[in-house]
Design an enzyme around this catalytic site. Structure first.
Site, PDB file in Angstrom:
ATOM      1  N   GLU A 178     -24.880   6.819  63.176  1.00 47.92           N
ATOM      2  CA  GLU A 178     -24.397   7.446  61.947  1.00 47.92           C
ATOM      3  C   GLU A 178     -23.272   6.607  61.352  1.00 47.92           C
ATOM      4  OE1 GLU A 178     -23.771  11.882  62.676  1.00 47.92           O
ATOM      5  OE2 GLU A 178     -24.137  11.108  64.700  1.00 47.92           O
ATOM      6  N   LYS A 230     -19.679   5.935  60.080  1.00 51.82           N
ATOM      7  CA  LYS A 230     -18.369   6.494  60.460  1.00 51.82           C
ATOM      8  C   LYS A 230     -17.537   6.692  59.195  1.00 51.82           C
ATOM      9  CE  LYS A 230     -14.522   5.857  63.685  1.00 51.82           C
ATOM     10  NZ  LYS A 230     -13.437   5.990  62.699  1.00 51.82           N
ATOM     11  N   ASP A 271     -14.633   7.419  56.721  1.00 53.18           N
ATOM     12  CA  ASP A 271     -13.194   7.166  56.818  1.00 53.18           C
ATOM     13  C   ASP A 271     -12.446   8.313  56.143  1.00 53.18           C
ATOM     14  OD1 ASP A 271     -10.893   5.884  57.481  1.00 53.18           O
ATOM     15  OD2 ASP A 271     -11.008   4.362  55.915  1.00 53.18           O
ATOM     16  N   TYR A 303     -21.061  16.507  61.170  1.00 57.10           N
ATOM     17  CA  TYR A 303     -21.804  15.635  62.075  1.00 57.10           C
ATOM     18  C   TYR A 303     -21.914  16.148  63.510  1.00 57.10           C
ATOM     19  CZ  TYR A 303     -16.973  13.998  62.823  1.00 57.10           C
ATOM     20  OH  TYR A 303     -15.617  13.927  63.054  1.00 57.10           O
ATOM     21  N   CYS A 308      16.280 -18.292  38.206  1.00 56.48           N
ATOM     22  CA  CYS A 308      15.791 -16.907  38.269  1.00 56.48           C
ATOM     23  C   CYS A 308      15.058 -16.550  36.974  1.00 56.48           C
ATOM     24  CB  CYS A 308      16.967 -15.951  38.488  1.00 56.48           C
ATOM     25  SG  CYS A 308      16.476 -14.205  38.430  1.00 56.48           S
ATOM     26  N   CYS A 336      17.402 -13.559  35.189  1.00 58.35           N
ATOM     27  CA  CYS A 336      18.766 -13.749  34.687  1.00 58.35           C
ATOM     28  C   CYS A 336      19.109 -15.210  34.389  1.00 58.35           C
ATOM     29  CB  CYS A 336      19.790 -13.177  35.662  1.00 58.35           C
ATOM     30  SG  CYS A 336      19.938 -14.119  37.204  1.00 58.35           S
ATOM     31  N   CYS A 350      18.039 -15.534  44.387  1.00 59.12           N
ATOM     32  CA  CYS A 350      18.984 -15.452  43.279  1.00 59.12           C
ATOM     33  C   CYS A 350      20.235 -14.762  43.813  1.00 59.12           C
ATOM     34  CB  CYS A 350      18.392 -14.639  42.120  1.00 59.12           C
ATOM     35  SG  CYS A 350      19.579 -14.294  40.797  1.00 59.12           S
ATOM     36  N   CYS A 373      22.254  -9.674  38.424  1.00 56.69           N
ATOM     37  CA  CYS A 373      20.873  -9.940  38.000  1.00 56.69           C
ATOM     38  C   CYS A 373      20.166  -8.617  37.706  1.00 56.69           C
ATOM     39  CB  CYS A 373      20.131 -10.698  39.092  1.00 56.69           C
ATOM     40  SG  CYS A 373      18.361 -10.910  38.753  1.00 56.69           S
TER      41      CYS A 373
END
Length: 668
Positions: A113, A115, A117, A222, A404, A407, A422, A427
């Site tokens: 069968e 399986k 989830d 099942y 960066c 900034c 950074c 920032c």
């Protein structure tokens, strides 16, 4: 309507609505339009409203509703719901087949069968009427989730025959329902579910059945736990009976007469797995004969007559379109692969982490490459390797920026670090990410303040630091897009409630460098108040278990910062709790518990506790919870689907507990 006519019409409507529901939700072959079903349901509701005594537990009107629960009660399984042992390759399967043959001889057959989830469930019917539904729990004790299971349309409230029977199966979330739910969560600025399994489990553990009803869950049954008044000889006969009773059973099962046929079935479904409308994570193989099952018996944890073959991590090929740079709350620059959308392990993936520049160079990843992608642990997308043979010459080498992207400050690489960083404390990206961290689940856990909402508030300059969150006004929130009266009220209530969090939540939320959730808990337990911690010296801190020199220096430097002192004072004045509210840990020298001073590893899925709940309880009893198994590990707690950590523990001879034993010790 006269009473006698009402009685007859109710019976007729029950029959029609149950038939239409079965055709739609179980057979997937609707015979009437949705409008016709809705019309008949409204008619039944009207009659029941006029004659309340005609409302019965199995009425189609009783699927959704009921009072919000305060908690889930415990349910004992008369026959334990055992978890299955795992097979990961052909060798494991042939070994399983050999052991079956040695016990029962050459005359046997298997049923294979898919399986599913999802979340294992048990349904109990008395004289054909659905009376109770429960989770698997630890296999012996589960939780009563009857109200939530009644909302699932493929579960009949009355069977086609008046049997007293307990049946078992899997509740799951179809892929379409999962995608729709996550879209709603993202639009609301909430954290999306990682996968359909988590979404299904979370939906069935809602205390409000109406929320579960909105999630469009489904089931496959099942197995039969127990049955009264009927004898069944084989598992396949049991599945046929479940279908006859009106329960939904997966059609893709197959009877196999030897291990070669089992291997062929697995090969087929490994290929066909992506075409399903729901997620599977393996194939279940069971000996068909109940008498042979009894002869094979069980171990403490699992039956010897069944095994679950687990699929290897699914790998797919897609194109890498771009590499995006993100600035984290600590200033670390993280590259992320932007991919052509592709479905992996049940969800559509468009992004995958690349970690750092060194990894990009090591794997020679270039813009425009075709790459192999998988989900680590079936959750986190990652680029496995490049398909260099598919290069056309148009691919471009990627270079990390020197400044960066948010900034403009020059990026630096600190000593002994692979990441670019950074170091500008002002920032905007770091401030925004710090705010997102502050409200996250393991920190202040402010529901409704997800990444999108924080970004929206930051963009509109309503918040600049964490203290501003507690200054938000209803009037200014109502002016924002997608902020209605109800959602704003709930958000402000959640913000207010977070003020009562225990100290460790606040400490972790503040984002002190090197201080994770575990260290924050240790510090809160040791110093008990923010004032005492802020005055602690380096020597004071180093004396605390699990606090090293690097972390101690970081904590001292943090609390010496004048901006931090101002922020802490503001948070106090805004009413945030500054004290530890949890239980004091039991120290190893006190020796009062079995767990004091022990190093514990949690692996696999726990049914009764979340991972964080188990961790908190263990630590409150003096244990140290770590993430990897080593010779220093004292105990491994193995839940469902425990994998390599369990295997390593067995090799090292480490004490292994199941969840039942853990609960027994915690409750002692």
């Amino acid at each position: 309507m006269e009473y006698e006519a009402a009685v007859n019409r109710v019976k007729e409507l029950h029959k029609l609505l149950n038939q239409y529901s079965y055709e739609y939700y179980v057979l997937d072959q609707p015979s009437v339009p949705d409008a016709e079903y809705d019309k008949l349901l409204r008619e039944l509701q009207a009659i029941e409203s006029e004659h309340p005594d005609l409302v019965t537990p199995d009425s189609p009107t009783q699927r959704v509703g009921g009072q919000v629960l305060s908690s889930f009660t415990k349910v004992a399984h008369e026959i334990p719901m055992l978890s299955l042992g795992n097979a990961f390759n052909e060798e494991d399967l042939r070994d399983f087949d050999r052991k079956v043959r040695e016990t029962v001889g050459e005359d046997y057959e298997y049923v294979c069968e898919l399986k599913i989830d999802g979340l294992a469930i048990s349904l109990r019917y008395e004289d054909g009427l659905f009376v109770q539904g429960a989770t698997r729990g630890d296999g012996n004790i589960g939780e009563d989730i009857t109200a939530n299971l009644r909302t699932i349309r493929s579960i009949p409230l009355r069977l086609n025959e008046p049997l007293t029977i307990e049946v078992r199966g899997e509740a799951y979330m179809p892929r379409k329902s999962f995608e729709k739910l996550n879209q709603i969560k993202l639009e609301n600025g909430e954290e999306p579910f990682a996968n359909p399994r988590n979404a299904a489990a979370g939906s069935l553990r809602q205390l409000d059945p109406k929320i579960a009803a909105s999630r469009n869950l489904d089931t496959f049954l099942y197995a039969i736990g127990e049955i009264k008044g009927m004898e069944i000889a084989t598992h396949s006969e049991g599945l046929d009976l479940l279908e006859r009773l009106g329960l939904k059973v997966n059609k893709e099962r197959k009877k196999c007469y030897n291990i070669e046929e089992v291997l062929h079935y697995i090969e087929q479904w490994t290929e066909k797995r992506p075409n399903l409308t729901y997620d599977i994570d393996g194939i279940v193989i069971k000996v068909n004969s109940y008498e042979q099952q009894r002869r094979l018996g069980t171990t403490v944890k699992s039956p010897r007559w069944a095994i679950a073959y687990k699929f290897p991590a699914e790998e797919v090929v897609t194109k890498l379109l771009d590499i995006e740079i993100k600035v984290g709350r600590t200033g670390v620059i993280t590259p992320t692969a932007i991919l052509e959308p592709v479905r992996v392990a049940g969800t559509t993936v468009q992004r995958a982490t690349l970690h750092n520049e060194d990894l990009i160079r090591e794997k020679d990843i270039r813009l425009g490459d075709y790459v192999v992608v998988k989900k680590a642990g079936d959750i986190i997308p990652e680029v496995v390797h490049v398909l260099a043979e598919r290069r056309t010459g148009e691919e471009k080498e990627f270079f990390m920026p020197s400044h960066c992207p948010d900034c403009g400050s020059e990026l630096v690489r600190l000593e002994d670090e692979v990441a670019l960083r950074c170091i500008n404390p002002n920032c905007p990206a770091q401030i925004r990410e710090g705010l997102i961290h502050f409200v996250s689940r393991n920190a202040m856990n402010i529901e409704g303040l997800g990444e999108k909402v924080i970004s929206q508030l930051f963009h509109h300059q309503l918040i600049h630091d964490v203290a501003d969150i507690y200054r938000l006004q209803k009037s200014e929130l109502l002016e924002l897009e997608r902020m209605g009266e109800k959602s704003v009220t709930k958000l402000l209530e959640a913000i207010e409630a977070s003020k009562q969090n225990s100290l460790e939540k606040l400490l972790f939320g503040l984002g002190i460098r090197h201080v994770g959730a575990k260290a924050a808990k240790v510090l809160a337990q040791q110093f008990e108040t923010m004032d005492r911690l802020s005055l602690a010296t380096r020597d004071d801190l180093i004396e605390v278990a699990d606090i090293g020199e690097k972390m101690a220096d970081s904590i001292v430097n943090y609390f010496e910062n004048e901006q931090v002192k101002t922020l802490i004072q503001e948070l106090k004045e805004l009413g945030l709790n500054m004290e530890y509210k949890g239980p004091k840990p039991i120290r190893p020298e006190e020796g009062t518990t079995l767990l004091a001073g022990k190093t514990v590893v949690l692996t696999g899925k726990l049914e009764q506790l979340t991972r964080n709940e188990a961790k908190d309880k263990l630590e409150s009893l003096g244990a140290s919870v770590t993430g990897s198994v080593s010779k220093k590990t004292d105990i491994v707690v193995a839940g469902v689907d425990a994998g390599s950590k369990l295997a390593k523990a067995e090799q090292l001879g480490i004490d292994i507990w199941d969840e039942a034993k853990l609960l027994e010790i915690l409750q002692a």
